[in-house]
Design an enzyme around this catalytic site. Structure first.
Site, PDB file in Angstrom:
ATOM      1  N   SER A   1     -22.804  61.466  -9.987  1.00 16.36           N
ATOM      2  CA  SER A   1     -23.594  62.320  -9.107  1.00 16.36           C
ATOM      3  C   SER A   1     -25.032  61.804  -9.024  1.00 16.36           C
ATOM      4  O   SER A   1     -25.250  60.662  -8.627  1.00 16.36           O
ATOM      5  CB  SER A   1     -23.518  63.768  -9.586  1.00 16.36           C
TER       6      SER A   1
ATOM      7  N   ASP B   1     -15.436  66.352  -1.164  1.00 14.28           N
ATOM      8  CA  ASP B   1     -16.534  66.764  -2.036  1.00 14.28           C
ATOM      9  C   ASP B   1     -17.314  67.883  -1.344  1.00 14.28           C
ATOM     10  O   ASP B   1     -17.786  67.705  -0.221  1.00 14.28           O
ATOM     11  CB  ASP B   1     -17.442  65.561  -2.307  1.00 14.28           C
TER      12      ASP B   1
ATOM     13  N   HIS C   1     -16.125  67.289  -6.272  1.00 16.06           N
ATOM     14  CA  HIS C   1     -17.335  66.661  -6.817  1.00 16.06           C
ATOM     15  C   HIS C   1     -17.140  66.470  -8.312  1.00 16.06           C
ATOM     16  O   HIS C   1     -17.145  67.425  -9.094  1.00 16.06           O
ATOM     17  CB  HIS C   1     -18.560  67.534  -6.546  1.00 16.06           C
TER      18      HIS C   1
END
Length: 334
Positions: free
Chosen positions: A142, A270, A298
């Site tokens: 991320s 996502d 995600h």
């Protein structure tokens, strides 16, 4: 070639939200036995510290340096899963914590941000000093994935002296698109509010130590990540505002500059990295390998480990990423 039907999440994880939340809250993270971390504190050139948690078994043949996501740590589900798979397969792992994420407020005026490539480069250089005999690869998740990509872009050919291969997982490479997505609708309730809870607390701690660095009342009043980044993250790190920060920190415009074999893995469902914002093969260098499966959410990517396993295991993610890194870096993986 990538597995065409990967991941195959538990049946109840039927969309990107469930794949995201399920992996973080209910799935296993690499088996019943937790990896035992050792912690080392590195002092930074600006008088601050970085806490790094590591597990390097005797006889390890390589080291993966894992950069966590927004408000993450070595306790995050993906970090525990990477640690389990890496150590089971003969590798060591190190998780440097971005400033303020190791459980103790950092000392310096700065914090961390999505384009923190100078910090990533310093952390990787310190890892090379601590484990000079181990070949190294890097992975970022991320926010950590975007920051790692920004370092690879800035370092260019010189990155090869530090890492042999890299992977960015669920990286929000277009921060404006990701920021708009996370601040809307259900995403704002499910994710933005969760992140802001700890971020506002850290802003309060920072203002107590360094009053006047930013507008504390605006930061505490923020109800979206955009508002918080405009009030806190941008001014704290020398950006003119949130738009300047998101533009300069986004990795997508510079993926053609990467010169190390690099996997960029993003699920197309996502919840807050829109599929339309993902890079295309024409936008990246020959060293960048895009993998954009239909599922995964995600940083989800969990799969059942046996018939009837309703929880699933996040180890399905490092079980794919680490072999790719091993092949790209030409390092054995048990």
């Amino acid at each position: 070639m990538w597995p065409g039907d990967w991941p195959r999440p538990p049946v109840w994880q039927h969309n990107g939200h469930w794949q995201t939340i399920g992996a973080a809250l209910w799935c296993r993270a690499g088996g019943p036995t937790a990896v035992r971390w050792q912690r080392t504190r590195w002092l930074t050139p600006d008088g601050d510290f970085i806490d790094i948690d590591h597990a390097v078994p005797p006889g390890a043949v390589a080291l993966v340096v894992l950069f966590h996501g927004l408000e993450g740590s070595s306790a995050s589900h993906y970090a525990r899963a990477f640690a389990a798979v890496a150590t089971q397969r003969g590798w060591g792992i190190a998780v440097p914590h971005f400033r303020g994420c190791s459980g103790e407020p950092n000392w310096a005026p700065r914090a961390y941000h999505s384009g923190d490539y100078e910090e990533v480069g310093w952390m990787l250089a310190r890892a090379a000093q601590q484990w000079p005999m181990l070949p190294r690869v890097a992975a970022g998740v991320s926010l950590g994935g975007n920051a790692l990509l920004r370092w690879l872009q800035e370092a260019g050919e010189s990155a090869k002296a530090t890492v042999r291969a890299a992977a960015a997982i669920s990286a929000p490479v277009d921060l404006a698109a990701a920021g708009a997505a996370i601040d809307q609708g259900w995403n704002r309730l499910l994710y933005a509010r969760h992140f802001l809870r700890t971020m506002r607390r850290k802003a309060h701690e920072k203002a107590a130590r360094y009053p006047g660095l930013f507008d504390l009342q605006r930061a505490l009043a923020a109800r979206t990540l955009r508002e918080f980044d405009d009030a806190f993250t941008a001014p704290l790190h020398g950006f003119r505002g949130v738009d300047d920060y998101w533009r300069r920190a986004s990795a997508k415009p510079h993926l053609h500059a990467v010169r190390v074999p690099t996997l960029v893995l993003n699920a197309r469902n996502d919840p807050f990295v829109p599929a339309a914002s993902l890079p295309t093969p024409q936008q990246v260098s020959a060293d960048v390998h895009l993998w954009q499966p239909a599922r995964g959410g995600h940083v989800g990517f969990a799969e059942p480990i046996a018939p009837g396993d309703w929880r699933g295991d996040v180890a399905a993610l490092p079980a794919q990423v680490l072999p790719w890194l091993a092949r790209a870096a030409q390092i054995p993986l048990a």
